[in-house]
Write a protein that holds these residues in place. Structure first.
Motif, short mmCIF file in Angstrom:
data_model
loop_
_atom_site.label_atom_id
_atom_site.label_comp_id
_atom_site.label_asym_id
_atom_site.label_seq_id
_atom_site.Cartn_x
_atom_site.Cartn_y
_atom_site.Cartn_z
N GLY A 164 0.82 -1.20 0.00
CA GLY A 164 0.00 0.00 0.00
C GLY A 164 0.85 1.26 0.00
N CYS A 165 0.18 2.39 -0.11
CA CYS A 165 0.92 3.64 -0.20
C CYS A 165 0.05 4.80 0.22
CB CYS A 165 1.38 3.83 -1.64
SG CYS A 165 2.35 5.32 -1.85
N ASP A 166 0.66 5.72 1.00
CA ASP A 166 -0.08 6.92 1.42
C ASP A 166 0.44 8.17 0.73
OD1 ASP A 166 -1.45 5.31 3.20
OD2 ASP A 166 -0.09 5.73 4.87
N LYS A 167 1.25 8.00 -0.32
CA LYS A 167 1.93 9.17 -0.87
C LYS A 167 1.10 9.90 -1.94
CE LYS A 167 6.56 8.57 0.61
NZ LYS A 167 6.43 7.36 1.41
N PHE A 168 0.21 9.21 -2.58
CA PHE A 168 -0.70 9.84 -3.54
C PHE A 168 0.01 10.71 -4.58
CE2 PHE A 168 -3.43 8.56 -0.08
CZ PHE A 168 -4.53 8.03 -0.74
N CYS A 169 0.96 10.13 -5.28
CA CYS A 169 1.51 10.83 -6.45
C CYS A 169 0.33 11.02 -7.40
CB CYS A 169 2.59 9.99 -7.13
SG CYS A 169 3.98 9.68 -6.02
N THR A 170 0.28 12.16 -8.07
CA THR A 170 -0.96 12.51 -8.78
C THR A 170 -1.25 11.62 -9.99
OG1 THR A 170 0.28 14.21 -9.97
CG2 THR A 170 -0.97 14.93 -8.04
N PHE A 171 -0.24 10.87 -10.46
CA PHE A 171 -0.44 10.02 -11.65
C PHE A 171 -0.81 8.58 -11.29
CE2 PHE A 171 4.07 10.22 -10.49
CZ PHE A 171 4.34 8.87 -10.24
N CYS A 172 -0.74 8.20 -10.02
CA CYS A 172 -0.64 6.79 -9.65
C CYS A 172 -1.91 6.20 -9.02
CB CYS A 172 0.53 6.64 -8.69
SG CYS A 172 0.87 4.93 -8.26
N VAL A 173 -2.24 4.97 -9.43
CA VAL A 173 -3.45 4.31 -8.91
C VAL A 173 -3.18 3.47 -7.65
CG1 VAL A 173 -4.70 4.09 -11.09
CG2 VAL A 173 -3.06 2.33 -10.45
N VAL A 174 -1.89 3.26 -7.33
CA VAL A 174 -1.57 2.32 -6.25
C VAL A 174 -2.29 2.62 -4.92
CG1 VAL A 174 0.31 1.48 -4.76
CG2 VAL A 174 0.58 1.46 -7.25
N PRO A 175 -2.33 3.88 -4.47
CA PRO A 175 -3.02 4.12 -3.18
C PRO A 175 -4.50 3.70 -3.22
CG PRO A 175 -1.68 6.01 -3.79
CD PRO A 175 -1.71 5.11 -5.00
N TYR A 176 -5.09 3.68 -4.42
CA TYR A 176 -6.50 3.30 -4.53
C TYR A 176 -6.68 1.79 -4.66
CZ TYR A 176 -6.21 8.22 -5.77
OH TYR A 176 -5.90 9.55 -5.76
N GLY A 208 7.93 -4.01 -1.54
CA GLY A 208 6.90 -3.10 -1.05
C GLY A 208 6.68 -2.04 -2.11
N GLN A 209 5.46 -1.49 -2.16
CA GLN A 209 5.23 -0.39 -3.10
C GLN A 209 6.13 0.78 -2.74
OE1 GLN A 209 2.12 -2.06 -2.60
NE2 GLN A 209 2.08 -2.66 -4.73
N ASN A 210 6.39 0.90 -1.45
CA ASN A 210 7.30 1.92 -0.91
C ASN A 210 8.12 1.22 0.14
OD1 ASN A 210 6.75 5.31 -0.53
ND2 ASN A 210 6.15 4.14 -2.30
N VAL A 211 8.98 0.32 -0.30
CA VAL A 211 9.59 -0.61 0.63
C VAL A 211 10.39 0.08 1.72
CG1 VAL A 211 11.69 -1.05 -0.72
CG2 VAL A 211 10.78 -2.85 0.73
N ASN A 286 3.34 15.67 -7.13
CA ASN A 286 3.25 15.50 -5.66
C ASN A 286 4.34 14.57 -5.13
OD1 ASN A 286 2.11 16.03 -3.14
ND2 ASN A 286 0.86 14.16 -3.20
N ARG A 287 5.53 14.63 -5.72
CA ARG A 287 6.61 13.75 -5.26
C ARG A 287 7.25 14.29 -3.97
NH1 ARG A 287 7.09 8.62 -6.95
NH2 ARG A 287 9.34 8.72 -6.79
N LYS A 288 7.13 15.59 -3.73
CA LYS A 288 7.63 16.22 -2.50
C LYS A 288 9.14 16.10 -2.33
CE LYS A 288 3.42 16.46 0.16
NZ LYS A 288 2.43 15.43 0.30
FE1 SF4 Z 1 2.89 5.59 -4.01
FE2 SF4 Z 1 4.93 5.09 -5.71
FE3 SF4 Z 1 2.42 5.34 -6.63
FE4 SF4 Z 1 3.74 7.47 -5.73
S1 SF4 Z 1 4.33 6.21 -7.50
S2 SF4 Z 1 1.60 6.92 -5.22
S3 SF4 Z 1 4.90 6.63 -4.05
S4 SF4 Z 1 3.18 3.75 -5.26
#
Ligand code: SF4
Ligand code: SAM
Length: 486
Positions: A164-176, A208-211, A286-288
């Motif tokens: 899972g991931c809490d970073k919510f990059c604006t292009f990415c579906v992984v957090p959903y 890990g998605q964000n290991v 939103n990479r911060k």
């Molecule tokens: Fe999370 Fe990586 Fe997707 Fe960003 S690119 S939302 S850090 S999984």
């Protein structure tokens, strides 16, 4: 009670996390009599473990489902049943839509629910309509997966440590699709790894998605970061190599960086996605972090572990990416120098903030042109990196037979594919190989057998300062190495 044998075919798309999940699904289904099959034809159950990261990845699933329908009909004509399931991130994102578009599908389930497979199979077999399970259950699947008796994973295996991931990059579906960030306990990971090593695994890749956001509970009750976990794993006798993927630059903390200089089993290779070299685009994503933050992290890693090889992910054609932004990406690639990398055209994913960015969208042609430029530069770097190893001796973990008789395939410490003529008894061993051929995608070499040749190796550099080589190293080589370092 005897369980009748049934054939299970799992087709895995996308990332290593899906490869790991497919292995665990097979473990969960084994007590029900399902045994792995090599192909869908004739299988009693077919699972497509899917990827939703780019549009192309999800579309592939629907064409595969069309092909499977014909095989399912053939089996039905013979009076047999083929259960078809869609798992993974497309299942999570499109659950009911899959059933609507492909009503011959029996089960659709998301990545967090496969420990519930026995119950889902029972419901599907009873045939009261398709089963859809896209919950994020309160219990963790990791607590309920089979431990003892899990299928041996081979010399090189994945261990999922974080999801899972809490970073919510604006292009990415992984957090959903994968849900909120979750770290397994260090005790569970250490146990799983010990079991794998007892079954012949000598290399693990922590997944890990964000290991590197890992923050699991340690056996001491404290919260362990990834560096701490790696140091504990390195104590496992028989575990020769440790890797981890995928990292985020923001989570690359000093302890993990130090581990690269201090833990000999931790391989000198890091996959660290940066996506873009432009600060403006990084902010819109939103990479911060900035491009210079990334350069600084790379410098620290290379100071901790000279010779460390880097890999990354790049997205070209993010909405609003100008020619200057793109030039900044090429500059960053030139400054850092990558041993390998993945690059993609931006693909709008429904429900993500970037998909709604109307300003500055690029045409497919423009994206393709930029992708080609990035890939040309990255391929040059990869070729140069590989060519730089010609004549050196690299430790290779042989994990497969090659295409040709008497040939084995493996990986160098820097993750390059290496082939060499070698006997089967070296499968699962870390062996010194002199590199005699290099292309953009792989290395070829000869197994080194004499002590003289060993004395000039990178092996000496890798383990210098350690009295013992890790125990997955081939015994004759280990003896030589101990002599060299004593
Ligand atoms: Fe999370 Fe990586 Fe997707 Fe960003 S690119 S939302 S850090 S999984
Ligand atoms: N967690 C990792 C990170 O922070 O970079 C990456 C995980 S993602 C599964 C793997 C890669 O897919 C990303 O690094 C990115 O380059 C690419 N990717 C993700 N979403 C994308 C999109 N919408 N279009 C194109 N590429 C995408």
């Amino acid at each position: 009670m005897a369980t009748s044998r049934k054939k299970l075919f799992i087709k895995t798309y996308g990332c290593q996390m899906n490869v790991y999940d497919s292995g665990r699904m097979a473990d969960v289904l084994a007590p029900l009599g399902y045994e792995p099959a090599e192909e869908a034809e004739g299988a009693d159950m077919v699972i497509l473990n899917t990827c939703h990261i780019r549009e192309k990845a999800s579309e592939k699933v629907y064409s595969e489902l069309g092909r499977l329908r014909l095989q399912q009909q053939e089996k039905a004509a013979a009076g047999e049943r083929m259960i078809i399931a869609v798992a993974g991130c497309v299942a999570q994102a499109e659950g009911a839509e899959i059933m609507a578009r492909a009503p011959h599908v029996d089960m659709v389930f998301g990545p967090q629910t496969y420990h519930q497979l026995p119950e889902m199979v029972t419901r599907a077999v009873r045939g009261a309509g398709g089963v859809i399970n896209t919950d994020f259950p309160v219990e963790s699947k990791f607590d309920l997966l089979p431990g003892e008796g899990a299928t041996p994973q081979g010399p090189s295996a994945f261990v999922s440590v974080q999801e899972g991931c809490d970073k919510f990059c604006t292009f990415c579906v992984v957090p959903y699709t994968r849900g909120a960030e979750y770290s397994r306990s260090a005790t569970q990971i250490l146990e799983e790894t010990r079991r794998m090593v007892a079954n012949g695994t000598v290399e693990i890749t922590l997944l890990g998605q964000n290991v590197n956001a890992y923050h699991g509970e340690g056996p001491d009750g404290g919260t362990w970061g990834l560096g701490r976990l790696i140091r504990a794993l390195a104590e496992i006798d028989g575990l020769a190599r440790i890797r981890y993927t995928t990292s985020h630059p923001r989570d690359m903390d000093d302890d993990l960086i130090r581990a690269h200089g201090e833990v000999p089993q931790l391989m000198p290779f890091v996959h660290l996605p940066v996506q873009s070299g432009s600060d403006r685009i990084l902010a819109a994503m939103n990479r911060k972090h900035t491009a210079d933050d990334y350069r600084r992290i790379v410098d620290k890693l290379r100071a901790a572990r000279p010779g460390l090889a880097l890999s990354s992910d790049f997205i070209v054609g993010f909405p609003g990416e100008t020619a200057e932004d793109f030039a900044a990406t090429l500059r960053l690639i030139t400054d850092v120098g990558f041993a390998s990398a993945y690059s993609f055209k931006y693909s709008a994913r429904p429900g993500t903030p970037a998909a709604a960015m109307a300003e500055g969208r690029l045409t497919e042609d423009d994206k393709s042109e930029r992708l080609e430029a990035v890939q040309t530069l990255l391929a040059e770097q990869q070729r140069a990196f590989n060519a730089g190893l010609l004549g050196t001796v690299q430790e290779v973990l042989f994990d497969r037979r090659g295409k040709h008789a008497g040939q084995l395939l493996g990986r160098s410490p820097h993750m390059q594919a290496v082939h060499a003529a070698a006997p089967d008894r070296l499968l699962g061993q870390v062996v010194p190989v002199r590199i005699t051929a290099a292309s953009a995608s792989s290395l070829g070499g000869e197994v080194v057998t004499t002590e003289t040749a060993l004395a000039e190796t990178v092996l000496a550099e890798t383990f210098l300062g350690n009295k013992t080589a890790p125990s997955g190293v081939a015994p004759d080589i280990k003896a030589n190495h101990q002599e060299m370092t004593a």
